[in-house]
Design an enzyme around this catalytic site. Structure first.
Site, short mmCIF file in Angstrom:
data_model
loop_
_atom_site.label_atom_id
_atom_site.label_comp_id
_atom_site.label_asym_id
_atom_site.label_seq_id
_atom_site.Cartn_x
_atom_site.Cartn_y
_atom_site.Cartn_z
N CYS A 1 0.81 -1.24 0.12
CA CYS A 1 -0.10 0.05 0.18
C CYS A 1 0.82 1.27 -0.08
CB CYS A 1 -0.96 -0.14 1.12
SG CYS A 1 -2.32 1.28 0.99
N HIS B 1 -3.70 -5.25 0.70
CA HIS B 1 -2.99 -5.66 2.03
C HIS B 1 -3.31 -7.30 2.13
CE1 HIS B 1 -2.61 -1.74 4.27
NE2 HIS B 1 -3.62 -1.48 3.41
N GLU C 1 -1.98 -9.18 4.20
CA GLU C 1 -1.87 -9.67 5.49
C GLU C 1 -3.24 -9.81 6.23
OE1 GLU C 1 -1.35 -5.15 6.03
OE2 GLU C 1 -0.80 -6.99 4.46
#
Length: 540
Positions: free
Chosen positions: A103, A190, A192
Site C-alpha cells: 500500500c 493488504h 496480511e
C-alpha cells in the site's frame, strides 16, 4: 518507577541475538504507522520465519548490518506527497535485498524510484477482485479474480523504469508491480488481513521463493534457545516472578524453572478479585503437577478494604495497582533478595512501548521505554531488579503454542483473557464482599455452562457483569427486587477489535435460567450486543 536495565537490547532473551539458527533468517517490516504492521509480522511468522517490526528511519547501512533476508514496507495513513510524509532511506533499493512494499510502502517505492503517484479517481476501501497480468513469482498460486483487501486513496499512475504490472483491479491499474531484476515488489492491497483471499499464498511466495527463507522459526527451537539464554543471562542469581495464572506468566514460570530450577521464586498475590476456584487451582497445578513452588500471598482483606466507597473505575484501578505494589514490596523483601524480575512482556508490548529506532549517536537500537506488566508497574526505586523477559519476541498465539509444547494444561492455554484488576472492574460501582460473591457465582455459571457444552474456545471472552441497580421480578409467585446481570460474550482474533458473539438461543436460555436459580440475589439476565468499537470489551 521500576528500576530496570534499559541498555540497547543488551542480551535480551530473544531469537535475534542468540547466534544460532533462529537468527540467521529474519524479515524486517519498516513501520510507516500502519495499523497492520504487527499483523504483517504475525503472518510472516506463520510461515515459520522470524520477523520484526522496526522504524522506517532505520538506515540502509544499519539494515545491511542486520542482513535481513527480506524487507517489507508497511502501509500507513499518510500520502507520499504530504509535507511530512515518512520516507525510508532511498539507499535501501540498492542493497540487493528483496523488498515488498504494501500500500503506502508500494507508493513510496514508486515515488523514490522516479515514478508518479497521484490522488486516485476512485478510492478503494474494502474488498476488490484482482486480475492477474503475470502469474509468476509473487503471484504464483494466487487465483484469478481473488478477493483482496484495499484501503487507499492514492494510486501509482506511472511506474519507474524497469517495473512491470503484475495485477490490476477494476479501479486500480497497478494493483501489483515488480522489478524482477532488482527483486523489488509492490502491492496496493493488504495481503496480511484475513479478508484477502489468497494473501497468505502471496506472503509465502515472497518469503520462500523470493527471499529464499527456510522454516526455522519453530516452537521447539524457541523453547530450546530460550532456556539456553536464560541460563546464560541469569547464571547463579535469583529470579522473582509475579504469577497471575494466565498463559503468559504460566509459560514464563515453566521456562524459567526448566532453566534455573530453585533459583526461581514464583509469587502469587491473591487480591480477592479472581474467578471462582482460580487461586486454589493455580497453586495446585504448579505445586502438585509441575512441582514448581508458589509463594501464595492471601491479601484479599487488604484489597477490598481499599475499595470501600469507591465507584470510579479509574480510581479502582489506581488503588488496586497501588496496593499490589505495597504487597509486592513487602513480600519480595521477605522472600528475597532477588537479582532479576521476570516479566511476561510480549512482542506487541515491545512494539507499543519501545521505540525500535536506532540511537543517532551509537547506531544501536534502543528501547526508550519498557512497558511494565500491569501488576508490577511503578515499583519503588529501592527495589532494584534487572529484567529477564524470555517471551518478549512472541505474539500471544505463539505463547500458546509454546505452552502446548511444554505440556501446560488446556485450562491455562485456552484461558480467556482476564483483566489485572479482575472482578473489581466487572462490578459497576462499589465493590463489596456481597457483590463479589454474586458476581463470582454468576461468572462461574457462564464458564461452567460453555465448558459443559464444549464451546468455551468459540469465544475470545465470555463473562458476567454486575450492575449497580436492582430490578423487579417474580419468583415463586412472589415479587423480587434483585440484581440484573449482564452477559458479555465476544469473538475476536487479538482483542484489538471484537464482535458480540451469536450463540444459540438455547445456550443463552440455559445460562439465564441457571443464574436466576443458582445465584442468590440475581433475578434478571441481559445480553450485551455491542461490538468493539464503538464499545470496549470490559465495561470499566
Amino acid at each position: 518507577m521500576l528500576n530496570v536495565t534499559t541498555t540497547p537490547l543488551q542480551k535480551p532473551i530473544d531469537a535475534t541475538n542468540t547466534g544460532n539458527s533462529l537468527q540467521r533468517q529474519i524479515i524486517v517490516i519498516l513501520d510507516f504507522g500502519s495499523q497492520y504492521s504487527e499483523l504483517i509480522a504475525r503472518r510472516i511468522r506463520e510461515t515459520e520465519v522470524y520477523s520484526e517490526v522496526i522504524s522506517y528511519r532505520t538506515s540502509a547501512e544499519q539494515l545491511r548490518q542486520l542482513n535481513p533476508s527480506g524487507i517489507i514496507l508497511s502501509g500507513g495513513p499518510s500520502s507520499v506527497y504530504d509535507d511530512y510524509a515518512p520516507a525510508c532511506d532511498p539507499e535501501i533499493w540498492n542493497l540487493g535485498i528483496p523488498v515488498l512494499g504494501v500500500c503506502y510502502g508500494m507508493q513510496l517505492m514508486v515515488k523514490q524510484l522516479g515514478g508518479t503517484v497521484e490522488r486516485a479517481k476512485h478510492a478503494e476501501y474494502g474488498k476488490a477482485s484482482i486480475f492477474i497480468d503475470d502469474p509468476t513469482d509473487l503471484l504464483t498460486n494466487v487465483e484469478e479474480g481473488s478477493t483482496m483487501w484495499m484501503s487507499h486513496g492514492d494510486s501509482c499512475v506511472h511506474l519507474p523504469e524497469g517495473f512491470e504490472i503484475l495485477a490490476h483491479t477494476d479501479n486500480t491499474p497497478c494493483a501489483a508491480i515488480a522489478h524482477h531484476g532488482r527483486q523489488l515488489y509492490g502491492v496496493q492491497f493488504h495481503p496480511e488481513v484475513v479478508h484477502s483471499q489468497d494473501g497468505m499464498a502471496l506472503i509465502r511466495n515472497f518469503v520462500y521463493h523470493i527471499c529464499k527463507c527456510e522454516p526455522t522459526w519453530t516452537t521447539e527451537a524457541f523453547v530450546e534457545e530460550a532456556i539456553r539464554e536464560i541460563r546464560a543471562r541469569v547464571g547463579d542469581q535469583r529470579v522473582l516472578l509475579a504469577l497471575s495464572g494466565g498463559v503468559d506468566s504460566s509459560t514464563l514460570a515453566f521456562l524459567l524453572h526448566q532453566a534455573i530450577g530453585d533459583q526461581l521464586t514464583c509469587m502469587f498475590i491473591d487480591q480477592g478479585f479472581m474467578r471462582k476456584g482460580e487461586p486454589e487451582r493455580l497453586v495446585e497445578i504448579f505445586d502438585e503437577q509441575f512441582h514448581i513452588p508458589v509463594a501464595y500471598i492471601n491479601a484479599r482483606d487488604r484489597f477490598i478494604d481499599k475499595l470501600k466507597g469507591v465507584t470510579d473505575p479509574e480510581e479502582k484501578r489506581r488503588l488496586i495497582g497501588h496496593e499490589f505494589i505495597a504487597v509486592f514490596e513487602e513480600e519480595s523483601k521477605r522472600l528475597g533478595p532477588f537479582d532479576y524480575l521476570a516479566q511476561g512482556t510480549l512482542y506487541p508490548d515491545v512494539i507499543e512501548s519501545a521505540d525500535t529506532n536506532v540511537d543517532p549517536k551509537t547506531g544501536e537500537r534502543v528501547a526508550v521505554k519498557i512497558k511494565s506488566h500491569h501488576n508490577v508497574g511503578g515499583l519503588p526505586e529501592d527495589l532494584r531488579f534487572k529484567l529477564v523477559e524470555p517471551l518478549r519476541k512472541l505474539f500471544k498465539d505463539e505463547v500458546r503454542k509454546v505452552a502446548a509444547s511444554i505440556g501446560l494444561p488446556e485450562e491455562i492455554i485456552r484461558r480467556h483473557p482476564f483483566p489485572g484488576p479482575g472482578l473489581a472492574i466487572r462490578i459497576i460501582g462499589e465493590v463489596t464482599a456481597e457483590r463479589l460473591n454474586i458476581l463470582r457465582d454468576a461468572d462461574w455459571v457462564v464458564r461452567d455452562e460453555i465448558k459443559k457444552q464444549g464451546v468455551y474456545s468459540d469465544f475470545w471472552q465470555a463473562f458476567a457483569v454486575l450492575l449497580p441497580i436492582r430490578s423487579v421480578g417474580v419468583m415463586g409467585d412472589k415479587r423480587t427486587y434483585a440484581h440484573p446481570v449482564v452477559l458479555r460474550m465476544i469473538t475476536s482474533e487479538d482483542g484489538m477489535t471484537a464482535d458480540w458473539a451469536r450463540p444459540p438461543y438455547e445456550l443463552l436460555e440455559t445460562i439465564s435460567n441457571r443464574m436466576v436459580n443458582e445465584v442468590k440475589g440475581v433475578n434478571r439476565v441481559v445480553y450485551d450486543i455491542t461490538s468493539k468499537p464503538p464499545g470496549t470489551i470490559e465495561w470499566e
